[in-house]
Design a protein around this motif. Structure first.
Motif, PDB file in Angstrom:
ATOM      1  N   ASN A  39     -54.052  -5.104   2.161  1.00  0.00           N
ATOM      2  CA  ASN A  39     -54.662  -4.692   0.900  1.00  0.00           C
ATOM      3  C   ASN A  39     -55.214  -5.890   0.137  1.00  0.00           C
ATOM      4  OD1 ASN A  39     -55.440  -3.303  -1.372  1.00  0.00           O
ATOM      5  ND2 ASN A  39     -53.482  -2.314  -1.707  1.00  0.00           N
ATOM      6  N   PHE A  40     -54.500  -6.998   0.177  1.00  0.00           N
ATOM      7  CA  PHE A  40     -54.912  -8.205  -0.552  1.00  0.00           C
ATOM      8  C   PHE A  40     -56.213  -8.769   0.003  1.00  0.00           C
ATOM      9  CE2 PHE A  40     -54.821 -12.840  -1.103  1.00  0.00           C
ATOM     10  CZ  PHE A  40     -54.735 -12.922  -2.479  1.00  0.00           C
ATOM     11  N   GLY A  84     -58.991  -5.365   0.243  1.00  0.00           N
ATOM     12  CA  GLY A  84     -59.267  -4.627  -0.986  1.00  0.00           C
ATOM     13  C   GLY A  84     -59.444  -3.145  -0.760  1.00  0.00           C
ATOM     14  N   TYR A  86     -46.964 -10.059  -6.304  1.00  0.00           N
ATOM     15  CA  TYR A  86     -47.624  -8.990  -7.056  1.00  0.00           C
ATOM     16  C   TYR A  86     -48.977  -9.479  -7.529  1.00  0.00           C
ATOM     17  CZ  TYR A  86     -48.830  -5.914 -10.926  1.00  0.00           C
ATOM     18  OH  TYR A  86     -49.500  -5.069 -11.770  1.00  0.00           O
ATOM     19  N   ASP A  87     -49.980  -8.639  -7.351  1.00  0.00           N
ATOM     20  CA  ASP A  87     -51.329  -8.946  -7.828  1.00  0.00           C
ATOM     21  C   ASP A  87     -51.802  -7.778  -8.682  1.00  0.00           C
ATOM     22  OD1 ASP A  87     -53.928  -9.632  -8.284  1.00  0.00           O
ATOM     23  OD2 ASP A  87     -54.514  -9.833  -6.181  1.00  0.00           O
ATOM     24  N   LYS A  88     -52.097  -8.055  -9.938  1.00  0.00           N
ATOM     25  CA  LYS A  88     -52.478  -6.981 -10.863  1.00  0.00           C
ATOM     26  C   LYS A  88     -53.789  -6.316 -10.478  1.00  0.00           C
ATOM     27  CE  LYS A  88     -54.785 -10.147 -14.082  1.00  0.00           C
ATOM     28  NZ  LYS A  88     -54.849 -10.643 -15.480  1.00  0.00           N
ATOM     29  N   ASN A  89     -54.600  -7.005  -9.668  1.00  0.00           N
ATOM     30  CA  ASN A  89     -55.884  -6.435  -9.254  1.00  0.00           C
ATOM     31  C   ASN A  89     -55.770  -5.573  -8.000  1.00  0.00           C
ATOM     32  OD1 ASN A  89     -57.331  -7.797 -11.347  1.00  0.00           O
ATOM     33  ND2 ASN A  89     -57.254  -9.684 -10.124  1.00  0.00           N
ATOM     34  N   MET A  90     -54.615  -5.563  -7.396  1.00  0.00           N
ATOM     35  CA  MET A  90     -54.426  -4.813  -6.165  1.00  0.00           C
ATOM     36  C   MET A  90     -54.149  -3.347  -6.494  1.00  0.00           C
ATOM     37  SD  MET A  90     -52.230  -6.051  -2.870  1.00  0.00           S
ATOM     38  CE  MET A  90     -50.750  -6.281  -3.848  1.00  0.00           C
ATOM     39  N   ILE A  91     -54.863  -2.451  -5.813  1.00  0.00           N
ATOM     40  CA  ILE A  91     -54.739  -1.014  -6.064  1.00  0.00           C
ATOM     41  C   ILE A  91     -53.907  -0.381  -4.965  1.00  0.00           C
ATOM     42  CG2 ILE A  91     -56.003   1.158  -6.319  1.00  0.00           C
ATOM     43  CD1 ILE A  91     -58.388  -0.475  -7.275  1.00  0.00           C
ATOM     44  N   THR A 131     -46.711  -1.321  -6.009  1.00  0.00           N
ATOM     45  CA  THR A 131     -47.826  -2.057  -5.406  1.00  0.00           C
ATOM     46  C   THR A 131     -47.466  -3.534  -5.397  1.00  0.00           C
ATOM     47  OG1 THR A 131     -49.305  -0.394  -6.353  1.00  0.00           O
ATOM     48  CG2 THR A 131     -50.338  -2.335  -5.400  1.00  0.00           C
TER      49      THR A 131
END
Length: 307
Positions: A55-56, A59, A120-125, A220
């Protein structure tokens, strides 16, 4: 009591049972071919980490799930090669793979993301939540069933697909025959090793989906050892369900309910150590009432003492 047992508790149960159910179905397939797969914990952990990595870098949630499945299949293929081709004790191999997955994901977390403990990445959906038309408008039922990730619904669909596959299809009968009596199966031309490889690869697919649901569906993010024993709980669910998909679903729902219940109890000012151990206490109690079935005895004979 009404604040303890409400609609949101059962909705949480449906969501939390998905990783356990998917892994347990994979364990059931392995058991049917005579392989008692103790490595479910490691398989799910690898799937969870691979989903986050996929996912990272892509995207795309679908690509991330497919990457999780592919990596877990590769991991399971190595397990199959050692257990089937090299004829190592499958229980020892499974335990080793659990430790391998724990160390490998922790090392990869540092090597890829340069962090320790969690990423954790805040932009990852994460996985989307699906509202089922018509059903979502039904009081109570809609609140429980609707609004979950696609993998939650897929888990329950796969229960009936595998039930049909195992007990209604020719290939399913061959898988069962291999687990019941590998010598007789070989005598009528069934490729025993090929069937066992197929079962382990199917288990890899299911555990990859379980891992993706765990890291992209429920949260997530990825944390070290985030499976937290769910693979072992899935193993118990497999045994309680007698490696029958519908029975596995019933036992998985019990453990999913206890998992959701333990989280709910934290809101009542109970010690977190007590609430977190509740699912595992229920697992131990379930093991006390577990009676060994014929398929499990055959599985142990096929890959345990004879090796």
């Amino acid at each position: 009591m009404q604040h303890l047992l409400d609609v949101s508790l059962f909705s949480s149960m449906i969501r939390m049972v998905a990783p356990i159910l998917l892994a347990a179905l994979g364990g059931a397939i392995c058991s049917r071919v005579g392989l008692f797969n103790v490595g479910l914990e490691g398989f799910v952990l690898v799937g969870a980490f691979s989903a986050i990595v996929g996912n990272f870098y892509t995207g795309n949630v679908l690509a991330a799930v497919l990457i999780a499945v592919a990596v877990t299949m590769l991991f399971s293929l190595i397990f199959a090669y050692i257990s089937i081709h090299l004829q190592a004790n499958v229980i020892v191999v499974g335990i080793s793979f659990n430790f391998l997955a724990l160390g490998l994901t922790a090392f990869s977390l540092r090597a890829i993301f340069h962090v320790k403990g969690a990423f954790y990445d805040k932009n990852m959906i994460g996985l989307p939540k699906w509202d089922i038309p018509f059903i979502k408008d039904i009081p109570v039922v809609g609140e429980i069933i609707s609004g979950h990730s696609p993998l939650v619904y897929l888990a329950f669909i796969l229960v009936f697909v595998l039930q049909y596959f195992l007990f209604k299809s020719v290939l399913g009968f061959r898988l069962i025959a291999v687990g019941e009596n590998p010598v007789a199966s070989k005598s009528i031309g069934i490729k025993v090793n090929r069937m066992q490889y197929l079962a382990v690869l199917i288990c890899g697919v299911l555990c990859g989906l379980a891992g993706a649901q765990l890291s992209l569906g429920q949260v997530t993010m990825f944390t070290e050892g985030m499976t937290a024993g769910r693979g072992f709980i899935a193993l118990v669910a497999t045994m309680l369900g007698q490696a029958n998909p519908i029975g596995v679903m019933a036992s998985s729902l019990l453990f999913g309910l206890m998992d959701a219940f333990s989280i709910r109890l934290q809101g009542f000012s109970l010690p977190t150590h007590f609430t977190q151990m509740l699912p595992y206490v229920v697992t131990l109690l379930a093991m006390l009432f577990f009676r060994r079935s014929n398929y499990l005895a055959d599985a142990q004979k096929a890959n345990g003492s004879s090796r």
